[in-house]
Each structure stands twice: as C-alpha cells, then as structure tokens.
Design a protein around this motif. Structure first.
Motif, mmCIF file in Angstrom:
data_model
loop_
_atom_site.group_PDB
_atom_site.id
_atom_site.type_symbol
_atom_site.label_atom_id
_atom_site.label_comp_id
_atom_site.label_asym_id
_atom_site.label_seq_id
_atom_site.Cartn_x
_atom_site.Cartn_y
_atom_site.Cartn_z
ATOM 1 N N TYR A 1 0.823 -1.209 0.000
ATOM 2 C CA TYR A 1 0.000 0.000 0.000
ATOM 3 C C TYR A 1 0.859 1.262 0.000
ATOM 4 O O TYR A 1 0.419 2.311 -0.454
ATOM 5 N N PHE A 2 2.078 1.161 0.509
ATOM 6 C CA PHE A 2 2.983 2.299 0.521
ATOM 7 C C PHE A 2 3.883 2.331 -0.708
ATOM 8 O O PHE A 2 4.299 3.393 -1.157
ATOM 9 N N SER A 3 4.225 1.162 -1.231
ATOM 10 C CA SER A 3 5.152 1.114 -2.369
ATOM 11 C C SER A 3 4.454 1.374 -3.699
ATOM 12 O O SER A 3 5.068 1.950 -4.603
ATOM 13 N N ALA A 4 3.209 0.978 -3.853
ATOM 14 C CA ALA A 4 2.505 1.165 -5.126
ATOM 15 C C ALA A 4 2.382 2.644 -5.514
ATOM 16 O O ALA A 4 2.639 2.989 -6.672
ATOM 17 N N PRO A 5 2.010 3.553 -4.591
ATOM 18 C CA PRO A 5 1.976 4.967 -4.991
ATOM 19 C C PRO A 5 3.346 5.529 -5.372
ATOM 20 O O PRO A 5 3.445 6.341 -6.294
ATOM 21 N N ILE A 6 4.398 5.076 -4.703
ATOM 22 C CA ILE A 6 5.745 5.545 -5.053
ATOM 23 C C ILE A 6 6.113 5.080 -6.454
ATOM 24 O O ILE A 6 6.672 5.843 -7.252
ATOM 25 N N ILE A 7 5.778 3.839 -6.783
ATOM 26 C CA ILE A 7 6.057 3.323 -8.117
ATOM 27 C C ILE A 7 5.245 4.084 -9.160
ATOM 28 O O ILE A 7 5.760 4.456 -10.222
ATOM 29 N N MET A 8 3.981 4.354 -8.878
ATOM 30 C CA MET A 8 3.130 5.068 -9.839
ATOM 31 C C MET A 8 3.614 6.499 -10.077
ATOM 32 O O MET A 8 3.625 6.969 -11.216
ATOM 33 N N VAL A 9 4.025 7.173 -9.016
ATOM 34 C CA VAL A 9 4.539 8.536 -9.163
ATOM 35 C C VAL A 9 5.842 8.526 -9.966
ATOM 36 O O VAL A 9 6.046 9.367 -10.857
ATOM 37 N N GLY A 10 6.720 7.588 -9.680
ATOM 38 C CA GLY A 10 7.975 7.489 -10.434
ATOM 39 C C GLY A 10 7.747 7.154 -11.895
ATOM 40 O O GLY A 10 8.389 7.729 -12.781
ATOM 41 N N LEU A 11 6.813 6.262 -12.169
ATOM 42 C CA LEU A 11 6.511 5.895 -13.548
ATOM 43 C C LEU A 11 5.871 7.050 -14.303
ATOM 44 O O LEU A 11 6.234 7.338 -15.450
ATOM 45 N N TYR A 12 4.940 7.740 -13.661
ATOM 46 C CA TYR A 12 4.296 8.899 -14.284
ATOM 47 C C TYR A 12 5.328 9.994 -14.563
ATOM 48 O O TYR A 12 5.343 10.591 -15.645
ATOM 49 N N GLY A 13 6.198 10.239 -13.605
ATOM 50 C CA GLY A 13 7.223 11.263 -13.797
ATOM 51 C C GLY A 13 8.202 10.912 -14.896
ATOM 52 O O GLY A 13 8.643 11.776 -15.657
ATOM 53 N N TRP A 14 8.549 9.646 -15.006
ATOM 54 C CA TRP A 14 9.502 9.223 -16.023
ATOM 55 C C TRP A 14 8.899 9.314 -17.423
ATOM 56 O O TRP A 14 9.555 9.711 -18.379
ATOM 57 N N VAL A 15 7.618 8.945 -17.562
ATOM 58 C CA VAL A 15 6.967 8.984 -18.870
ATOM 59 C C VAL A 15 6.777 10.420 -19.342
ATOM 60 O O VAL A 15 7.026 10.752 -20.499
ATOM 61 N N PHE A 16 6.346 11.299 -18.433
ATOM 62 C CA PHE A 16 6.030 12.674 -18.823
ATOM 63 C C PHE A 16 7.118 13.673 -18.452
ATOM 64 O O PHE A 16 6.856 14.867 -18.344
ATOM 65 N N TYR B 1 9.624 14.904 -20.135
ATOM 66 C CA TYR B 1 9.959 15.900 -21.149
ATOM 67 C C TYR B 1 8.727 16.550 -21.756
ATOM 68 O O TYR B 1 8.784 17.136 -22.823
ATOM 69 N N TYR B 2 7.589 16.449 -21.083
ATOM 70 C CA TYR B 2 6.377 17.125 -21.516
ATOM 71 C C TYR B 2 6.030 18.323 -20.659
ATOM 72 O O TYR B 2 5.129 19.058 -20.957
ATOM 73 N N ARG B 3 6.750 18.494 -19.543
ATOM 74 C CA ARG B 3 6.440 19.569 -18.593
ATOM 75 C C ARG B 3 7.722 20.222 -18.121
ATOM 76 O O ARG B 3 8.791 19.659 -18.185
ATOM 77 N N GLY B 4 7.579 21.417 -17.608
ATOM 78 C CA GLY B 4 8.689 22.093 -16.942
ATOM 79 C C GLY B 4 9.761 22.590 -17.882
ATOM 80 O O GLY B 4 9.530 22.853 -19.066
ATOM 81 N N GLU B 5 10.961 22.717 -17.358
ATOM 82 C CA GLU B 5 12.073 23.311 -18.095
ATOM 83 C C GLU B 5 12.569 22.458 -19.246
ATOM 84 O O GLU B 5 13.230 22.944 -20.153
ATOM 85 N N ASN B 6 12.268 21.177 -19.266
ATOM 86 C CA ASN B 6 12.771 20.267 -20.314
ATOM 87 C C ASN B 6 11.747 19.968 -21.398
ATOM 88 O O ASN B 6 11.970 19.089 -22.219
ATOM 89 N N ARG B 7 10.641 20.666 -21.451
ATOM 90 C CA ARG B 7 9.576 20.301 -22.377
ATOM 91 C C ARG B 7 9.949 20.526 -23.842
ATOM 92 O O ARG B 7 9.282 20.021 -24.729
ATOM 93 N N THR B 8 10.966 21.299 -24.138
ATOM 94 C CA THR B 8 11.346 21.561 -25.528
ATOM 95 C C THR B 8 12.450 20.657 -26.014
ATOM 96 O O THR B 8 12.893 20.789 -27.148
ATOM 97 N N GLN B 9 12.911 19.731 -25.226
ATOM 98 C CA GLN B 9 14.017 18.859 -25.649
ATOM 99 C C GLN B 9 13.530 17.683 -26.417
ATOM 100 O O GLN B 9 12.500 17.182 -26.290
#
Length: 132
Positions: free
Chosen positions: A107-122, A124-132
C-alpha cells in the motif's frame, strides 16, 4: 544484427538438443520444461533479430572488413538528470520487501512506483525540459 540472429538460432538448436537429451536421461519434468522454454525464448529472439536485420541498413558488425570506428556515433538519448529511476528503485525495493515483511507494505510502495513511472513517462512534456 544478422550475426546476433544467427547466434541465437544456433543457441536454440543447442538448447533443443540439450532439452531432449536431458529429458530422456533424467526423466525430470521441471528441468526439461525449463530447457524447452529457454529454447522457445531463444528462437523467438533469433527470429526477431533475423527478421529485423533484413529491414534495416547493414551495420558495421555485419561487415567483415569494418573497423571499430565504423560503428561509432550516437547510440540514443539518455536523460542526464532524471530523479525518476530513484523513485522507481525505492518503490520496487519496498514492493519486494513486502514479500518478506508483509503484504501491507504494498500500500505504501505502489503509490511511489506510480509517481515514479508517471514522472519518467512525462518528464519531457512539462517544466524546463519540455522543448528537448
């Protein structure tokens, strides 16, 4: 890629022979099944590499007269500053630790994995790196 395809095809022939010999000699189903499954995986990889080798340009590894420098160049794009693999590593470690400690830790590890996976996929779509 042609040479790698041939290597996997020869490996699959070897694994098939060893699976038959092992199955006849030992009469043990688990090892025989594992060898037949390894044969199947090896032939799938060999077929894929051989199939794609016909559709791509000839690489330096397929040329007998090639030098090491002929294969030089850009391999791909790798993110130099990503924190997302750390989140996935921590989440994965907690998930595997839940097998030893208790399933409640998932229950504690699944949200961490989901946040890491979401962050890794997106990443270069947000923030300072979105134009790379």
């Amino acid at each position: 890629m042609k040479i790698q395809g041939k290597m996997f095809m020869w490996l699959s022939v070897f694994l098939l022979v060893m699976a038959v010999v092992y199955g006849v000699w030992s009469k043990e189903p688990a090892g025989t099944t594992a060898l037949f499954l390894a044969f199947g995986l090896s032939i799938m990889v060999g077929f894929y590499l051989g199939f794609t080798a016909r559709r791509v340009d000839v690489g330096a590894q397929d040329n007998k007269e090639a030098d090491v420098a002929d294969d030089a160049g850009e391999v791909g794009f790798f993110s130099p500053h990503s924190w997302q693999p750390l989140a996935l590593g921590v989440g994965g470690a907690l998930a595997f630790l839940s097998v030893a400690i208790g399933w409640w830790l998932l229950y504690f590890s699944a949200p961490i994995i989901m946040v890491g996976l979401y962050g890794w996929v997106f990443e270069y779509y947000r923030g300072e790196n979105r134009t790379q």
